[in-house]
Design a protein around this motif. Structure first.
Motif, mmCIF file in Angstrom:
data_model
loop_
_atom_site.group_PDB
_atom_site.id
_atom_site.type_symbol
_atom_site.label_atom_id
_atom_site.label_comp_id
_atom_site.label_asym_id
_atom_site.label_seq_id
_atom_site.Cartn_x
_atom_site.Cartn_y
_atom_site.Cartn_z
ATOM 1 N N VAL A 106 0.855 -1.186 0.000
ATOM 2 C CA VAL A 106 0.000 0.000 0.000
ATOM 3 C C VAL A 106 0.892 1.238 0.000
ATOM 4 O O VAL A 106 1.832 1.329 0.777
ATOM 5 N N ASP A 107 0.623 2.183 -0.892
ATOM 6 C CA ASP A 107 1.407 3.428 -0.938
ATOM 7 C C ASP A 107 0.477 4.615 -0.747
ATOM 8 O O ASP A 107 -0.686 4.564 -1.115
ATOM 9 N N LYS A 118 -4.125 19.415 2.050
ATOM 10 C CA LYS A 118 -3.738 18.350 2.994
ATOM 11 C C LYS A 118 -4.395 17.017 2.635
ATOM 12 O O LYS A 118 -4.925 16.317 3.495
ATOM 13 N N LEU A 119 -4.370 16.724 1.336
ATOM 14 C CA LEU A 119 -4.963 15.470 0.878
ATOM 15 C C LEU A 119 -3.864 14.529 0.391
ATOM 16 O O LEU A 119 -2.741 14.951 0.123
ATOM 17 N N ALA A 120 -4.200 13.231 0.269
ATOM 18 C CA ALA A 120 -3.254 12.264 -0.283
ATOM 19 C C ALA A 120 -4.007 11.140 -0.982
ATOM 20 O O ALA A 120 -5.176 10.898 -0.699
ATOM 21 N N THR A 121 -3.320 10.472 -1.916
ATOM 22 C CA THR A 121 -3.900 9.343 -2.629
ATOM 23 C C THR A 121 -3.338 8.047 -2.049
ATOM 24 O O THR A 121 -2.140 7.947 -1.826
ATOM 25 N N VAL A 122 -4.211 7.086 -1.814
ATOM 26 C CA VAL A 122 -3.753 5.777 -1.340
ATOM 27 C C VAL A 122 -3.859 4.806 -2.503
ATOM 28 O O VAL A 122 -4.909 4.712 -3.129
ATOM 29 N N SER A 123 -2.766 4.115 -2.834
ATOM 30 C CA SER A 123 -2.902 3.094 -3.879
ATOM 31 C C SER A 123 -2.572 1.724 -3.317
ATOM 32 O O SER A 123 -1.627 1.536 -2.573
ATOM 33 N N GLU A 132 -6.677 2.692 -6.749
ATOM 34 C CA GLU A 132 -6.361 3.950 -6.082
ATOM 35 C C GLU A 132 -7.591 4.534 -5.392
ATOM 36 O O GLU A 132 -8.675 4.560 -5.967
ATOM 37 N N ILE A 133 -7.387 4.979 -4.189
ATOM 38 C CA ILE A 133 -8.409 5.802 -3.542
ATOM 39 C C ILE A 133 -7.859 7.223 -3.556
ATOM 40 O O ILE A 133 -6.896 7.514 -2.848
ATOM 41 N N PRO A 134 -8.410 8.127 -4.367
ATOM 42 C CA PRO A 134 -7.828 9.448 -4.484
ATOM 43 C C PRO A 134 -8.319 10.333 -3.359
ATOM 44 O O PRO A 134 -9.418 10.151 -2.857
ATOM 45 N N ASP A 140 -6.172 10.518 7.534
ATOM 46 C CA ASP A 140 -6.939 9.307 7.195
ATOM 47 C C ASP A 140 -6.131 8.402 6.278
ATOM 48 O O ASP A 140 -6.139 7.186 6.435
ATOM 49 N N ALA A 141 -5.441 9.023 5.317
ATOM 50 C CA ALA A 141 -4.701 8.237 4.335
ATOM 51 C C ALA A 141 -3.618 7.404 5.004
ATOM 52 O O ALA A 141 -3.508 6.207 4.760
ATOM 53 N N SER A 142 -2.838 8.049 5.885
ATOM 54 C CA SER A 142 -1.742 7.277 6.481
ATOM 55 C C SER A 142 -2.282 6.247 7.460
ATOM 56 O O SER A 142 -1.746 5.151 7.586
ATOM 57 N N GLU A 143 -3.394 6.605 8.118
ATOM 58 C CA GLU A 143 -4.018 5.650 9.021
ATOM 59 C C GLU A 143 -4.507 4.426 8.235
ATOM 60 O O GLU A 143 -4.295 3.284 8.616
ATOM 61 N N LEU A 144 -5.135 4.727 7.098
ATOM 62 C CA LEU A 144 -5.662 3.673 6.236
ATOM 63 C C LEU A 144 -4.527 2.786 5.726
ATOM 64 O O LEU A 144 -4.623 1.557 5.749
ATOM 65 N N ARG A 145 -3.452 3.438 5.313
ATOM 66 C CA ARG A 145 -2.299 2.693 4.807
ATOM 67 C C ARG A 145 -1.792 1.737 5.868
ATOM 68 O O ARG A 145 -1.586 0.558 5.610
ATOM 69 N N ASP A 146 -1.627 2.252 7.088
ATOM 70 C CA ASP A 146 -1.109 1.403 8.156
ATOM 71 C C ASP A 146 -2.073 0.275 8.484
ATOM 72 O O ASP A 146 -1.675 -0.857 8.717
#
Lengths: 159, 498
Positions: A106-107, A118-123, A132-134, A140-146
């Motif tokens: 997951v990136d 302050k947004l990020a894309t999770v792939s 990809e979740i844009p 939220d993104a880093s939490e989701l990634r972890d």
């Protein structure tokens, strides 16, 4: 493939997408203006300029105002214990199920426009696909990634 | 570990010989030369032709220098390339200026493929390719030329470790199946390569048309006038017959002496008339098994069995390794029972697609000829019938594609029936092999409650293999979705929302 997934992505996504689309529109309008200048200098018929201006206006309406909004409304995701469930698509609606144990890595990534809000894309990558979740909020993104990578580690049977 | 103990107990002479660093057979220099020439000839060719036009002497000097450098570099890289088996590892050292060492743990080795082409055969050599689980193009280790006996020794040393218990080369009889010359002939004559070759030849001809002097045309035309239409037709038939024979020969060379053998953990395939190829397909790397029937073989009820294998095969022309090139439709069940029992219940039955989906199939096959029709109607109205004929064939094809597609769901497996334009494919995969599932719907489909499904598997090339079934009953996809989902939440979720 039951009901649609529960979570919306970040609402600021609309703004970010509008800015991205606007940059393309600037290029389009520069071309239209250049066309207009040429028409004025060489005294061509004005009908083509009028048509191109109409197209330009419609393009702004569609690509800047309408599409980001619909895209946001359609984009939904949900993270379960065992799988990730994603829905997206403007004309063609796609729903995807990705089992956690098939997730390879997951990136998160972030361009300058996303960073502004302050947004990020999770792939999310499996051995065969990438999803990809844009535009999630950074936190939220880093939490989701972890969370995904923690869940994905649980069961690793053979490929 | 076990290996060490073994060694102390019985220090077999074979193994000690493998522990010394060894070079490849000197023929490897030659193979390297050929390989580099093959790779550079296109790029160089242009430069060469330009220099040739400028001056012949420079051209010769250039070629000579290039060849000398190439020979020296090939020789040096041969000199510096060694392999050995030591401490449970295959150790490769190579590189002229930059030394590269690659140690591969024997346990990690998945595949050992042995091939031999004509030149190899003359010298009694083989090429050994060794691969681990890591994906990527080609083999991890490529030993381009070693003696047959040495290869066998190496193979044993690399394999032995996995089954330490049975060192004593028991002659286990594995199930084996060999293709008969008769079915090979049928495979060749129905391979459809004739059509492919015809297109290729036309393409080549259109490229070199300008190079053929007009006199040739004139004499050919005169000959044609002289001998008349009968001769012309006869020669066309003869030409097609020739292409057909070439197709048969191609299949014979490729799949001649095709033998499949079921071993403990893998399928072992050996094939090829001129170039012998050996292929191993470990069972745990098989993602799906497909039964394919091309249009020509449809009335004859012959099929081909292929596999989707993670990491793919070394044969670049064959994305999905052929498990058996040709058999009767009725033999498939028995064959799978014997060689791939996990896939034995591949189902000929299917849940068909929704009737509502048919119009999309028809529309899709209709659209191209319909577009072609307009200009033909305007510019060459005499040929409208040809376009209409093509249109009818396309419509029929769309109708068949709709009729012959579908799915069959089992406890742990799903079988997809997919009709492509020229081929009927039945592919069976296990639940745990499916990497992701997708349901796609555009507005019209949404309104008609049909949708397109995509199942993704690990492919041969790292991009994945994706199977689509278009315009299925949307409810069916939901059923498959529930089957696929590990999270049995559908009821609780819908309760929540309603």
């Amino acid at each position: 493939m039951r009901q649609q997934p529960g979570n919306n992505i970040a609402r600021d996504a609309i703004k970010a997408w509008r800015i991205t689309a606007s940059t393309y529109m600037v290029v389009l309008w520069l071309l239209i203006i250049a066309g207009g200048v040429v028409t004025f200098i060489f005294d061509f018929t004005y009908i083509y300029s009028v048509i191109s201006i109409i197209i330009g206006v419609i393009a702004i309406l569609i690509f800047v105002l309408l599409i980001p909004k619909i895209r946001y409304r359609r984009w939904r995701y949900e993270i379960y214990e065992q799988e990730i469930y994603i829905q997206h698509g403007i004309l063609i609606m796609t729903r995807t199920i990705i089992p956690m144990i098939r997730v390879q890595h997951v990136d998160t990534k972030q361009g300058p426009i996303l960073k502004m809000y302050k947004l990020a894309t999770v792939s999310i990558s499996t051995a065969a696909t990438t999803h990809e979740i844009p535009a999630l909020y950074e936190k939220d993104a880093s939490e989701l990634r972890d969370r995904i990578s923690a869940l994905a580690m649980v069961d690793e049977d053979d490929v | 570990m076990m290996y060490e103990e073994d060694k102390q107990v019985t220090p077999s002479p074979q193994r000690t010989s493998l522990e010394h660093a060894r070079r490849l057979h000197p023929a490897a220099i030659f193979f390297n030369l050929i390989k580099v020439l093959k790779e550079t000839i296109l790029g160089l060719g242009v430069g060469l032709i330009i220099t040739l036009k400028e001056s012949v002497i420079y051209f010769l000097i250039f070629v000579a220098v290039f060849l000398v450098l190439l020979i020296i570099s090939s020789f040096l890289s041969w000199l510096r390339f060694t392999y050995r088996v030591e401490d449970n590892e295959l150790r490769i050292e190579q590189g002229v200026f930059v030394r590269k060492k690659r140690y591969i743990s024997i346990n990690r080795i998945h595949k050992i493929d042995v091939t031999a082409d004509v030149v190899h055969r003359i010298f009694g050599l083989v090429k050994v390719q060794i691969d681990t689980a890591s994906s990527g193009d080609g083999a991890e280790v490529d030993l381009s030329a070693i003696k047959v006996t040495q290869a066998a020794r190496l193979r044993r040393a690399l394999k032995n470790n996995k089954k330490t218990a049975e060192q004593t080369e028991e002659r286990v009889v594995y199930p084996k199946k060999r293709i008969s010359w008769g079915s090979l002939f049928i495979a060749g004559s129905t391979s459809g390569t004739a059509g492919f070759l015809l297109v290729m030849m036309l393409a080549i001809f259109s490229q070199i048309e300008d190079l053929i002097p007009t006199s040739v045309y004139k004499s050919a035309y005169a000959l044609f006038i002289e001998s008349g239409i009968v001769f012309f037709i006869a020669s066309v038939i003869f030409f097609l017959f020739l292409l057909w024979l070439i197709g048969i020969a191609g299949t014979m060379i490729r799949y001649g002496r095709f033998t499949i053998e079921k071993r403990e953990n893998e399928l072992f395939i050996k094939r090829g008339l001129i170039e012998t190829k050996e292929l191993t397909i470990p069972f745990d790397r098989i993602q799906a098994i497909g039964v394919k029937q091309s249009l020509i073989r449809c009335p004859l009820k012959y099929v081909k069995v292929t596999a989707v294998v993670a990491g793919g095969s070394f044969d670049k022309q064959e994305a999905f390794p052929v498990v058996f090139p040709l058999m009767k439709e009725t033999e498939v069940a028995d064959f799978l029972e014997e060689f791939l029992p996990a896939y034995a219940h591949i189902s000929p039955e299917k849940n068909s697609l929704a009737k509502r989906g048919r119009k999309y199939y028809l529309a899709q096959s209709f659209i191209l000829p319909a577009i072609a029709l307009v200009p033909v109607w305007i510019f060459i109205p005499n040929y409208v019938w040809a376009v209409l004929l093509v249109m009818a064939i396309c419509l029929w094809n769309g109708w068949v594609r709709h009729r012959n597609s579908g799915y069959h769901l089992d406890d742990k497996t799903i079988t997809l029936h997919i009709r492509h334009v020229f081929e009927q494919e039945t592919v069976m995969m296990y639940h745990r092999r499916v990497q992701a599932m997708e349901k796609k719907q555009h507005r019209l489909q949404q309104w008609e409650k049909i949708a397109t499904m995509q199942l993704s598997l690990i492919g041969s090339d790292g991009l994945g293999t994706h199977y689509h079934v278009k315009h299925m009953e949307a409810m069916d996809i939901d059923i498959i979705g529930d089957w696929y989902s590990r999270e049995k939440v559908e009821t609780s979720l819908s309760d929540k929302l309603e």
